[in-house]
Design a protein around this motif. Structure first.
Motif, PDB file in Angstrom:
ATOM      1  N   THR A  34      54.255  12.243 -32.173  1.00  0.00           N
ATOM      2  CA  THR A  34      53.465  11.542 -33.216  1.00  0.00           C
ATOM      3  C   THR A  34      53.655  10.149 -33.105  1.00  0.00           C
ATOM      4  N   LEU A  35      52.737   9.185 -33.676  1.00  0.00           N
ATOM      5  CA  LEU A  35      53.090   7.777 -33.512  1.00  0.00           C
ATOM      6  C   LEU A  35      53.048   7.353 -35.035  1.00  0.00           C
ATOM      7  N   ARG A  36      54.079   6.892 -35.614  1.00  0.00           N
ATOM      8  CA  ARG A  36      54.270   6.409 -37.120  1.00  0.00           C
ATOM      9  C   ARG A  36      53.922   5.125 -37.222  1.00  0.00           C
ATOM     10  N   HIS A  37      53.679   4.704 -38.589  1.00  0.00           N
ATOM     11  CA  HIS A  37      53.352   3.402 -39.018  1.00  0.00           C
ATOM     12  C   HIS A  37      54.409   2.563 -38.330  1.00  0.00           C
ATOM     13  N   MET A  38      53.952   1.456 -38.008  1.00  0.00           N
ATOM     14  CA  MET A  38      54.563   0.167 -37.387  1.00  0.00           C
ATOM     15  C   MET A  38      55.720   0.482 -36.080  1.00  0.00           C
ATOM     16  N   ARG A  39      55.240   1.285 -35.374  1.00  0.00           N
ATOM     17  CA  ARG A  39      55.627   1.714 -34.337  1.00  0.00           C
ATOM     18  C   ARG A  39      54.825   1.907 -32.966  1.00  0.00           C
ATOM     19  N   TYR A  40      55.250   1.775 -31.758  1.00  0.00           N
ATOM     20  CA  TYR A  40      54.528   1.571 -30.586  1.00  0.00           C
ATOM     21  C   TYR A  40      55.276   2.301 -29.513  1.00  0.00           C
ATOM     22  N   CYS A  41      54.739   2.796 -28.445  1.00  0.00           N
ATOM     23  CA  CYS A  41      55.186   3.361 -27.334  1.00  0.00           C
ATOM     24  C   CYS A  41      54.640   3.427 -26.032  1.00  0.00           C
ATOM     25  N   THR A  42      55.134   3.178 -24.870  1.00  0.00           N
ATOM     26  CA  THR A  42      54.662   3.036 -23.846  1.00  0.00           C
ATOM     27  C   THR A  42      54.741   4.082 -22.822  1.00  0.00           C
ATOM     28  N   GLU A  43      53.650   4.266 -22.002  1.00  0.00           N
ATOM     29  CA  GLU A  43      53.491   5.521 -21.066  1.00  0.00           C
ATOM     30  C   GLU A  43      52.969   4.915 -19.908  1.00  0.00           C
ATOM     31  N   SER A  44      53.678   5.267 -18.506  1.00  0.00           N
ATOM     32  CA  SER A  44      53.224   5.113 -17.322  1.00  0.00           C
ATOM     33  C   SER A  44      52.140   5.896 -17.006  1.00  0.00           C
ATOM     34  N   VAL A  45      50.977   5.192 -16.380  1.00  0.00           N
ATOM     35  CA  VAL A  45      50.027   6.085 -15.918  1.00  0.00           C
ATOM     36  C   VAL A  45      49.421   5.854 -14.707  1.00  0.00           C
ATOM     37  N   ALA A  46      49.130   6.996 -13.816  1.00  0.00           N
ATOM     38  CA  ALA A  46      48.883   6.912 -12.409  1.00  0.00           C
ATOM     39  C   ALA A  46      47.191   6.172 -12.658  1.00  0.00           C
TER      40      ALA A  46
END
Length: 128
Positions: A59-71
């Motif tokens: 899950t993604l929480r408040h004031m957070r980010y994430c990065t995913e590599s995508v083909a």
């Protein structure tokens, strides 16, 4: 301020930026972020789906980010559940894409400038 739940597709190349991501020459970067709101969302955790699979941990929480590599190619994105608040996007190698997850838990395209500004005060969910 308004809470923003943001899903952002992002390639950040500035070393001075706290959310810098390196991207393979055969992929693009997808960054999802969850920003501020006038609604109390400190305890809200939003699942993010890419091609039907959960990303950003679980899950993604408040004031957070994430990065995913995508083909490269066409991908589907959704929030909350596999059918809500998303859409399709054709991803090209080395390009950056940005989306904001709104208060209604739907995805909204955002510019790189908007994303970088919003993420300045956020933490990467993958950082330890």
């Amino acid at each position: 301020m308004k809470i923003k739940i943001a899903i952002v597709l992002l390639l950040l190349s500035s070393c001075a930026s706290p959310q810098t991501a390196n991207i393979s020459e055969q992929a693009a970067s997808v960054t999802f972020y969850f920003g501020e709101s006038s609604v109390n969302t400190a305890f809200l955790r939003v699942p993010i789906f890419m091609d039907g699979q959960q990303v950003c941990g679980k899950t993604l929480r408040h004031m957070r980010y994430c990065t995913e590599s995508v083909a490269p190619g066409e991908h589907t994105f959704a929030s909350f559940n596999k059918k809500t608040g998303g859409g399709k996007l054709t991803v090209e190698v080395g390009k950056s894409y940005y989306f904001e997850l709104t208060d209604q838990l739907t995805l909204r395209p955002a510019t790189e400038t908007e994303a970088q500004f919003a993420m300045q005060r956020m933490k990467d969910v993958n950082a330890r």
